[in-house]
Design a protein around this motif. Structure first.
Motif, PDB file in Angstrom:
ATOM      1  N   PRO A 277       0.629  -1.231   0.116  1.00  0.00           N
ATOM      2  CA  PRO A 277       0.029   0.076  -0.130  1.00  0.00           C
ATOM      3  C   PRO A 277       0.832   1.302  -0.026  1.00  0.00           C
ATOM      4  N   SER A 278       1.990   1.395   0.617  1.00  0.00           N
ATOM      5  CA  SER A 278       2.879   2.273   0.616  1.00  0.00           C
ATOM      6  C   SER A 278       3.533   2.801  -0.970  1.00  0.00           C
ATOM      7  N   SER A 279       2.978   1.831  -1.986  1.00  0.00           N
ATOM      8  CA  SER A 279       3.717   2.120  -3.358  1.00  0.00           C
ATOM      9  C   SER A 279       2.401   2.162  -4.296  1.00  0.00           C
ATOM     10  N   TYR A 280       1.380   2.630  -3.619  1.00  0.00           N
ATOM     11  CA  TYR A 280       0.275   2.903  -4.721  1.00  0.00           C
ATOM     12  C   TYR A 280       0.417   4.136  -5.539  1.00  0.00           C
ATOM     13  N   ASP A 281       1.122   3.846  -6.541  1.00  0.00           N
ATOM     14  CA  ASP A 281       1.855   4.936  -7.531  1.00  0.00           C
ATOM     15  C   ASP A 281       2.084   4.269  -8.359  1.00  0.00           C
ATOM     16  N   ALA A 282       1.794   5.124  -9.921  1.00  0.00           N
ATOM     17  CA  ALA A 282       1.992   4.478 -11.283  1.00  0.00           C
ATOM     18  C   ALA A 282       3.441   4.156 -11.655  1.00  0.00           C
ATOM     19  N   VAL A 283       4.335   4.951 -10.719  1.00  0.00           N
ATOM     20  CA  VAL A 283       5.969   4.758 -11.008  1.00  0.00           C
ATOM     21  C   VAL A 283       6.307   3.779  -9.974  1.00  0.00           C
ATOM     22  N   LEU A 284       6.064   3.626  -8.764  1.00  0.00           N
ATOM     23  CA  LEU A 284       6.501   3.069  -7.660  1.00  0.00           C
ATOM     24  C   LEU A 284       6.001   1.326  -8.164  1.00  0.00           C
ATOM     25  N   ASN A 285       4.782   1.246  -8.902  1.00  0.00           N
ATOM     26  CA  ASN A 285       4.245   0.155  -9.074  1.00  0.00           C
ATOM     27  C   ASN A 285       5.055  -0.812 -10.128  1.00  0.00           C
ATOM     28  N   ASP A 286       6.126   0.111 -10.662  1.00  0.00           N
ATOM     29  CA  ASP A 286       6.800  -0.649 -11.916  1.00  0.00           C
ATOM     30  C   ASP A 286       8.045  -1.494 -11.045  1.00  0.00           C
ATOM     31  N   ASP A 287       8.348  -1.166  -9.972  1.00  0.00           N
ATOM     32  CA  ASP A 287       9.379  -1.817  -9.139  1.00  0.00           C
ATOM     33  C   ASP A 287       9.046  -3.011  -8.351  1.00  0.00           C
ATOM     34  N   GLY A 288       9.515  -4.066  -8.900  1.00  0.00           N
ATOM     35  CA  GLY A 288       9.045  -5.517  -8.517  1.00  0.00           C
ATOM     36  C   GLY A 288       9.382  -5.815  -7.003  1.00  0.00           C
ATOM     37  N   THR A 289      10.195  -4.789  -6.469  1.00  0.00           N
ATOM     38  CA  THR A 289      10.531  -5.201  -5.043  1.00  0.00           C
ATOM     39  C   THR A 289       9.629  -4.455  -4.194  1.00  0.00           C
ATOM     40  N   ASN A 290       8.425  -3.716  -4.796  1.00  0.00           N
ATOM     41  CA  ASN A 290       7.512  -3.234  -4.014  1.00  0.00           C
ATOM     42  C   ASN A 290       6.500  -4.159  -3.735  1.00  0.00           C
ATOM     43  N   TRP A 291       6.448  -5.294  -4.613  1.00  0.00           N
ATOM     44  CA  TRP A 291       5.200  -6.068  -4.489  1.00  0.00           C
ATOM     45  C   TRP A 291       5.757  -7.624  -3.693  1.00  0.00           C
ATOM     46  N   CYS A 292       4.777  -8.298  -2.979  1.00  0.00           N
ATOM     47  CA  CYS A 292       5.065  -9.308  -2.508  1.00  0.00           C
ATOM     48  C   CYS A 292       3.832 -10.340  -2.764  1.00  0.00           C
ATOM     49  N   ALA A 293       3.958 -11.571  -2.324  1.00  0.00           N
ATOM     50  CA  ALA A 293       2.919 -12.584  -2.394  1.00  0.00           C
ATOM     51  C   ALA A 293       1.603 -12.191  -1.540  1.00  0.00           C
ATOM     52  N   GLY A 294       0.595 -12.515  -2.023  1.00  0.00           N
ATOM     53  CA  GLY A 294      -0.812 -12.610  -1.148  1.00  0.00           C
ATOM     54  C   GLY A 294      -0.514 -13.554  -0.161  1.00  0.00           C
ATOM     55  N   SER A 295      -1.194 -12.999   1.023  1.00  0.00           N
ATOM     56  CA  SER A 295      -0.987 -13.785   2.163  1.00  0.00           C
ATOM     57  C   SER A 295      -2.496 -13.999   2.756  1.00  0.00           C
ATOM     58  N   GLN A 296      -3.544 -13.699   2.241  1.00  0.00           N
ATOM     59  CA  GLN A 296      -4.823 -13.935   2.889  1.00  0.00           C
ATOM     60  C   GLN A 296      -5.747 -14.754   1.967  1.00  0.00           C
ATOM     61  N   SER A 297      -6.122 -15.908   2.442  1.00  0.00           N
ATOM     62  CA  SER A 297      -7.020 -16.782   1.790  1.00  0.00           C
ATOM     63  C   SER A 297      -8.422 -16.318   1.342  1.00  0.00           C
ATOM     64  N   TYR A 298      -8.753 -16.460  -0.017  1.00  0.00           N
ATOM     65  CA  TYR A 298      -9.981 -16.001  -0.528  1.00  0.00           C
ATOM     66  C   TYR A 298     -10.777 -17.340  -0.992  1.00  0.00           C
ATOM     67  N   ASN A 299     -10.274 -18.240  -1.508  1.00  0.00           N
ATOM     68  CA  ASN A 299     -10.790 -19.665  -2.029  1.00  0.00           C
ATOM     69  C   ASN A 299      -9.904 -20.815  -1.735  1.00  0.00           C
ATOM     70  N   GLY A 300      -8.870 -20.604  -0.906  1.00  0.00           N
ATOM     71  CA  GLY A 300      -7.694 -21.625  -0.895  1.00  0.00           C
ATOM     72  C   GLY A 300      -6.470 -21.195  -1.302  1.00  0.00           C
TER      73      GLY A 300
END
Length: 733
Positions: A378-401
């Motif tokens: 959420p700290s990288s909710y920006d059209a430039v920052l979301n180009d950087d893969g290090t600002n992403w991580c794997a989802g951690s909350q189950s929605y259907n398994g």
């Protein structure tokens, strides 16, 4: 009529000039004096006949004329008309003339004859007819029965109506909705006052009609609208009261925040999705008519009215008939777009402007999870920052398994959690005795305090993984390298009704393939609470791992010899543009082949182990083929309905080896396993890149040695890229 009047008539109305008068009644004039004359004048459409009897006496006797050279013989009747010796003819100067009715030639004394109507028609007869067909009767008189008299207020043959007589019709009976039907001057229906609006079909002069908008939407009108609901008014004109002119977003005003490129609970064809977010504080944007594109896919256009308000999320998922675990705001057609598991791009374009795009990179900088989304911090909710893969991580909350937060706020990216495995067990079965290649459903249970005891059903976490494995009989899986493991998933059906239900434990399900060669094996479950960094091994006794793993308590498996695999082989190969890729498997044997233990394996870029596997199933009839296609194949190139198997995931390129195996036995290989030829295998103009290859009819068995040198020119014929005309059959003399 005296002689002077007769002569005047003959002088002023010559024989042919008076043909417009159908018939003039016979006129009989008698005079006295030195000369007695009796005459009859008959005018027909083509002739006028004058009969005159001159006599030096008045008693109708036969005499000799004054010249004495020729005798005229005539007899005067009591009616004053003359009679000649030939019926229907007259005599003059000793010459007899007359017509023969029925010779198709209008002769004197006839109005017509057969098809010869003397140039007349219904209208030129001057009897008030307005049209129709004039004919000739058998007695050579006009037959006017088929002539029309439009205007007589009676519907005659060939008329729709006449005056006020509409034959009981109205606007509705002649295909309109309502209005006033009238009769035109030519006795055809006059529908100018009829109304077609309201019949649900756009007719001439209408912009729309009911629900039929002529394929138009608000944005198509060119009136500044970007979306909304276009309607149709009672006059069949567009109703724009529901249209809106919300702005389309421009660069950075809507951003991509989450991508599920590789689900595990569902197939890619059912479970792929991504999410966008509006980070502005006060603007509602229109997303209708915007497009999403991929690195190779043409993508899809949002063809509905779809808005996104300030701080709102919108989710987009592949069309599917299964429960995806959430309700997407829009579903895209599967043939138009897919998320490649390795590297791909998600690009949003509105009004010709690129609003945002994210290109993930197969784990180089972006996370590359399976069964978890790629989630932007959420700290990288920006059209430039979301180009950087290090600002992403794997989802951690189950929605259907699977794990992710579709349509809701992303959690903060943290380091991977770690859960200690407090207890685990091989639950069921503990004995397997099946032919080699048989798939067996195996279940294991795990207890993690503070996690699996939350809800009474499965409480998965992405870091918790369960596997089933098999290895040599009597060995320890923690140290023996001969064990083979297959990942499982939380059992979606687990709950109080499950056999041997344990409220504090979660249950996992995995598929164990009975190995080859035949013999005795051990099998067991293992669990990891730290994403696979460490494992706890679980035997099949009730105590599970609580007393340590004991080989004697492992599951016992006997692999029985399976039926020999049928001599199947690849009969066609297509390495087409984009995802237009397909394989054809042929069964040349005289009996149906059971494909239960068969699979197709792809070896990417010279790999020694299979990178992707497509399991097969069902029966393949004798002398029949099985067509296996990429599930994103373009319907314009080859209809997916003609594919027997639509497989998700990444298909091969020209430099990748492909193996057909049944019960662990190699039946055929295209390419060479463990060798990367560069772009393709190419010999003598026959290659494996951008071509369709068709197996020669001289081939009866496949190439079972996947490690020998591959020469495609020996057994294959080459055809241009995207040639699919022969897929679905293997015809040889």
């Amino acid at each position: 009529m005296d002689r002077v009047k007769l002569c005047f008539l003959l002088a002023t109305c010559p024989l042919l000039a008076c043909t417009d008068v159908p018939e003039v009644p016979v006129v009989d004039d008698s005079s006295t004096g030195d000369e007695s004359t009796t005459g009859t004048v008959t005018v027909t459409p083509t002739t006028m006949t004058t009969t005159t009897a001159d006599s030096s006496t008045t008693d109708a006797t036969t005499g000799v004329d004054s010249t004495g050279s020729e005798s005229d013989s005539s007899s005067s009747s009591d009616s004053g008309s003359s009679s000649s010796s030939d019926s229907g003819s007259s005599s003059s100067s000793g010459e007899t003339t007359g017509g023969v009715c029925g010779n198709d030639d209008q002769d004197p004394g006839e109005q017509c004859d057969g098809t010869d109507l003397a140039g007349y028609n219904c209208v030129t007869l001057g009897m008030g007819f307005t049209g129709g067909e004039l004919a000739c009767a058998a007695d050579c008189t006009f037959d006017t029965s088929a002539c029309l008299a439009c205007g007589n207020d009676m519907i005659d043959a060939g008329e729709d109506c006449d005056g006020a007589d509409l034959g009981g019709n109205d606007c509705a009976s002649v295909g309109f909705v309502d209005g006033t039907l009238a009769c035109a001057a030519d006795c055809t229906f006059d529908t100018t006052s009829c109304n077609a609006c309201g019949n649900g079909v756009v007719d001439a002069g209408e912009s729309c009609d009911g629900a039929d908008l002529g394929g138009m939407g608000c944005a198509d009108l060119g009136m500044g609208f970007t979306g909304g609901a276009l309607g149709c008014d009672m006059a069949c004109g567009y109703d724009t009261t529901g249209c809106t002119n919300l702005p389309w977003p421009v660069a950075g005003e809507v951003i991509i925040t989450e991508i599920m490129q590789n689900p595990q609970v569902l197939l890619d064809a059912d479970g792929e999705w991504f999410e966008v977010f509006n980070p502005t504080m006060g603007t509602v944007f229109q997303l209708g008519t915007c497009t999403f594109e991929g690195a190779a896919d043409l993508g899809f256009t949002i063809d509905v009215d779809l808005t996104i308000g300030p701080m709102e999320y919108r989710t987009f998922a592949v069309q599917s008939m299964v429960d995806q675990g959430f309700v997407a705001d829009y579903q895209w057609p599967p043939m138009q777009y897919n998320l490649t598991n390795t590297s791909d791009t998600v690009r949003l374009t509105c009004g010709g402007v690129i609003v945002d795009e994210v290109s993930y990179d197969d784990g180089a900088t972006f996370p590359d999870p399976n069964g978890q989304s790629m989630s932007l911090d959420p700290s990288s909710y920006d059209a430039v920052l979301n180009d950087d893969g290090t600002n992403w991580c794997a989802g951690s909350q189950s929605y259907n398994g699977d794990f992710g937060t579709p349509g809701t706020a992303n959690p903060v990216c943290m380091g991977p959690a770690s859960y200690p495995i407090d207890f685990c067990r091989l639950q069921f079965p503990t004995l397997v005795d099946e032919p080699e290649g048989t798939d067996v459903d195996v279940f294991g249970r795990v207890f993690i305090g503070g996690l699996t005891d939350i809800s009474g059903v499965n409480d998965p976490a992405p870091e918790v993984i369960g596997y089933v494995g098999h290895g040599p009989d009597g060995t320890d899986p923690a140290i023996d390298p001969g064990w083979v493991w297959t990942a499982g998933v939380p059992n979606a059906g687990y709950g109080p009704a499950s056999p041997g239900y344990e409220a504090n434990n979660d249950e996992y399900h995995a598929v164990l393939s009975v190995p080859s060669p035949p013999g005795s094996y051990d099998f067991a479950f293992r669990f990891s609470g730290d994403g696979g960094a460490t494992f706890t091994y679980c035997d099949g006794q009730p105590a599970g791992n609580s007393d340590g793993y004991q080989p004697a308590n492992a599951g016992q498996m006997t692999s029985q010899p399976g039926a020999p695999p049928p001599p199947m082989f690849f009969s066609e190969y297509a390495e087409g543009s984009s995802n237009n890729k397909a394989l054809e498997v042929y069964n040349p044997s005289g009996v149906a082949a059971d494909l239960t233990s068969c699979e197709i394996r792809f070896y990417f870029n010279g790999a020694m182990a299979a990178t992707t596997t497509i399991p097969l199933g069902g029966m393949l009839a004798a002398d029949d083929v099985l067509v296996v296609c990429d599930d994103s194949i373009d319907a314009a190139v080859f209809a997916p309905m003609n594919c027997d198997v639509l497989a998700a995931g990444t298909f091969y390129n020209g430099d990748d080896a492909i193996e057909l195996a049944c019960s662990g036995v190699t039946l055929d290989v295209i390419g060479q396993i463990g060798f990367d030829p560069g772009a393709e295998w190419l010999v003598g103009g026959v290659g494996t890149q951008d071509e369709t290859l068709r197996r020669s009819c001289t081939v009866a068995t496949g190439d079972a040695n996947g490690f020998d040198v591959f020469d495609p020119s020996l057994e294959w014929a080459s055809f241009p890229q995207n040639t699919f005309a022969d897929f679905g059959q293997h015809i040889c003399p």
